[in-house]
Design a protein around this motif. Structure first.
Motif, mmCIF file in Angstrom:
data_model
loop_
_atom_site.group_PDB
_atom_site.id
_atom_site.type_symbol
_atom_site.label_atom_id
_atom_site.label_comp_id
_atom_site.label_asym_id
_atom_site.label_seq_id
_atom_site.Cartn_x
_atom_site.Cartn_y
_atom_site.Cartn_z
ATOM 1 N N GLY A 35 -5.807 5.232 1.479
ATOM 2 C CA GLY A 35 -5.934 4.963 2.900
ATOM 3 C C GLY A 35 -5.443 3.576 3.241
ATOM 4 O O GLY A 35 -5.009 2.814 2.366
ATOM 5 N N THR A 36 -5.513 3.224 4.506
ATOM 6 C CA THR A 36 -5.011 1.930 4.960
ATOM 7 C C THR A 36 -5.892 0.762 4.517
ATOM 8 O O THR A 36 -5.442 -0.388 4.515
ATOM 9 C CB THR A 36 -4.889 1.921 6.487
ATOM 10 O OG1 THR A 36 -6.162 2.285 7.053
ATOM 11 C CG2 THR A 36 -3.825 2.908 6.952
ATOM 12 N N LYS A 37 -7.147 1.042 4.125
ATOM 13 C CA LYS A 37 -8.050 -0.018 3.708
ATOM 14 C C LYS A 37 -8.411 0.040 2.225
ATOM 15 O O LYS A 37 -9.036 -0.893 1.709
ATOM 16 C CB LYS A 37 -9.353 0.039 4.518
ATOM 17 C CG LYS A 37 -9.190 -0.218 6.008
ATOM 18 C CD LYS A 37 -10.536 -0.128 6.706
ATOM 19 C CE LYS A 37 -10.423 -0.357 8.209
ATOM 20 N NZ LYS A 37 -11.758 -0.228 8.878
ATOM 21 N N GLY A 38 -8.048 1.118 1.559
ATOM 22 C CA GLY A 38 -8.414 1.234 0.151
ATOM 23 C C GLY A 38 -8.087 2.606 -0.393
ATOM 24 O O GLY A 38 -7.378 3.400 0.249
ATOM 25 N N GLN A 39 -8.600 2.879 -1.593
ATOM 26 C CA GLN A 39 -8.309 4.163 -2.219
ATOM 27 C C GLN A 39 -9.520 4.664 -2.998
ATOM 28 O O GLN A 39 -10.376 3.892 -3.425
ATOM 29 C CB GLN A 39 -7.103 4.055 -3.146
ATOM 30 C CG GLN A 39 -7.304 3.121 -4.327
ATOM 31 C CD GLN A 39 -6.017 2.929 -5.121
ATOM 32 O OE1 GLN A 39 -4.917 2.963 -4.573
ATOM 33 N NE2 GLN A 39 -6.161 2.708 -6.426
ATOM 34 N N ILE A 40 -9.567 5.997 -3.175
ATOM 35 C CA ILE A 40 -10.604 6.650 -3.963
ATOM 36 C C ILE A 40 -9.920 7.330 -5.141
ATOM 37 O O ILE A 40 -8.911 8.027 -4.962
ATOM 38 C CB ILE A 40 -11.361 7.707 -3.142
ATOM 39 C CG1 ILE A 40 -11.916 7.106 -1.847
ATOM 40 C CG2 ILE A 40 -12.482 8.333 -3.965
ATOM 41 C CD1 ILE A 40 -12.399 8.158 -0.856
ATOM 42 N N THR A 41 -10.459 7.154 -6.342
ATOM 43 C CA THR A 41 -9.881 7.767 -7.529
ATOM 44 C C THR A 41 -10.953 8.563 -8.270
ATOM 45 O O THR A 41 -12.062 8.057 -8.506
ATOM 46 C CB THR A 41 -9.301 6.695 -8.474
ATOM 47 O OG1 THR A 41 -8.322 5.927 -7.777
ATOM 48 C CG2 THR A 41 -8.662 7.344 -9.688
ATOM 49 N N LEU A 42 -10.620 9.787 -8.641
ATOM 50 C CA LEU A 42 -11.486 10.629 -9.473
ATOM 51 C C LEU A 42 -10.826 10.791 -10.836
ATOM 52 O O LEU A 42 -9.678 11.236 -10.917
ATOM 53 C CB LEU A 42 -11.683 12.008 -8.842
ATOM 54 C CG LEU A 42 -12.149 12.069 -7.391
ATOM 55 C CD1 LEU A 42 -12.395 13.521 -6.976
ATOM 56 C CD2 LEU A 42 -13.405 11.245 -7.177
#
Length: 341
Positions: free
Chosen positions: A241-248
């Motif tokens: 996203g524009t503010k960060g990321q999620i990783t699985l």
């Protein structure tokens, strides 16, 4: 409330290795019968303390004690056995992908609606709580506006013993077997299918595609996926996203009790990780059993099933033609090809 009495059709590897062990831990379900024409049903029944075993699937479907069935057949056999189970009045949990074409989809839906039974495509990963955590972070705006998604699912397939997923005409191949997870998770995050897709499939030695890579165009968000039968086991998912990321790190198939890690990394350098353990097969069994007991007949998670089928059909066209393809509604009947651009 009494436990739902299940029948398991076939002694397939996934039934013995994952489904039946999880069934023994389920709170509202019990394995009451198993069937197989290969002569192994009685042996498996004894091992898992299942009271009834049958040498034919038709005998199991005729058992009035059985309320719900689990179907882990090769993909090309799904439609016929879903129809047979529906006509026997059984609620049905069928392994993914549910079907491979719109004709079979209409057949199974009509059979289930006509006989008033529940049907669900068995994407067990949907029931792992790590995906609820992802939804919370997206909905709260934690990573800002979505920009892209990236899904991977690879494992090294054992090619001994006549693997059906490598045989032409059996609706196998990497896209249907593991790529369907990557398609599904991106549709689940977006709440819709992409507008168009573009894919490439290859194989070193087999008659079906064993490695696939693709772009899924959601308009304002792009998704990429790659999957296959050749490399070491990996099943990851990332949302940027524009503010960060999620990783699985174990997005689709962590073993029971294995920890799956959800990591949120923000633009300001902060990182937070959440370790989550769950037996997702057990949760899937319990949720479907609850639907059997407490809801009217329905196709559970129907929109996700239809979106997944529509995307796989478009990707199959793209693999065959080497061109981008639009994603059409599965209710549209014939899946028309686009004109070459």
């Amino acid at each position: 409330m009494s436990a739902v009495r299940w029948g398991v059709l076939t002694t397939a590897r996934i039934a013995q290795g994952r489904f039946l062990p999880s069934m023994t831990r389920a709170r509202n379900a019990v394995a009451s019968a198993i069937s197989s024409p290969n002569g192994k049903a009685a042996e498996v029944a004894e091992r898992f303390d299942i009271p009834a075993s049958y040498d034919s699937h038709e005998e199991l479907l005729a058992d009035p004690n059985i309320e719900a069935v689990y179907l882990p057949f090769p993909n090309s056999l799904h439609a016929d056995w879903i129809v047979a189970a529906a006509e026997a009045g059984k609620d049905i949990l069928c392994e993914k992908p549910l079907v491979a074409n719109t004709h079979d989809y209409r057949r199974v839906i009509e059979a289930c609606e006509r006989n008033g039974v529940n049907l669900m495509e068995a994407f067990m990963y949907r029931f792992h709580p790590q995906h609820q955590k992802v939804r919370e972070f997206i909905d709260s705006g934690r990573i800002g506006e979505l920009v892209s998604m990236h899904a991977r699912f690879h494992f090294a397939m054992d090619r001994t013993g006549g693997e059906v997923r490598l045989q032409p005409g059996m609706d196998g191949g990497a896209l249907n077997d593991v790529g369907c997870y990557a398609v599904d998770i991106m549709n689940m995050v977006m709440g819709r299918a992409p507008e168009s897709v573009y894919g490439k499939g290859t194989s070193r030695t087999d008659a079906v595609e064993t490695t696939v890579a693709a772009i899924l165009d959601y308009g304002d968000v792009l998704g990429t996926m790659d999957c296959g039968f050749e490399g070491p086991r990996t099943h990851t998912f990332q949302v940027i996203g524009t503010k960060g990321q999620i990783t699985l790190d174990k997005a689709f198939d962590p073993d029971p009790g294995e920890i799956a890690r959800v990591t949120v990394s923000l633009r300001d350098g902060r990182t937070e990780s959440f370790d989550i353990g769950e037996d997702q097969f057990k949760t899937e069994i319990e949720r479907f059993s609850a639907w059997v007991r407490n809801s009217g007949p329905e196709v559970i998670q129907r929109e996700l099933t239809e979106q997944n089928l529509a995307v796989r059909l478009a990707l199959q066209e793209s693999l065959a033609t080497g061109l981008p393809r639009t994603v059409n509604d599965v209710h549209a009947g014939q899946h028309h090809l686009l004109q070459e651009q």
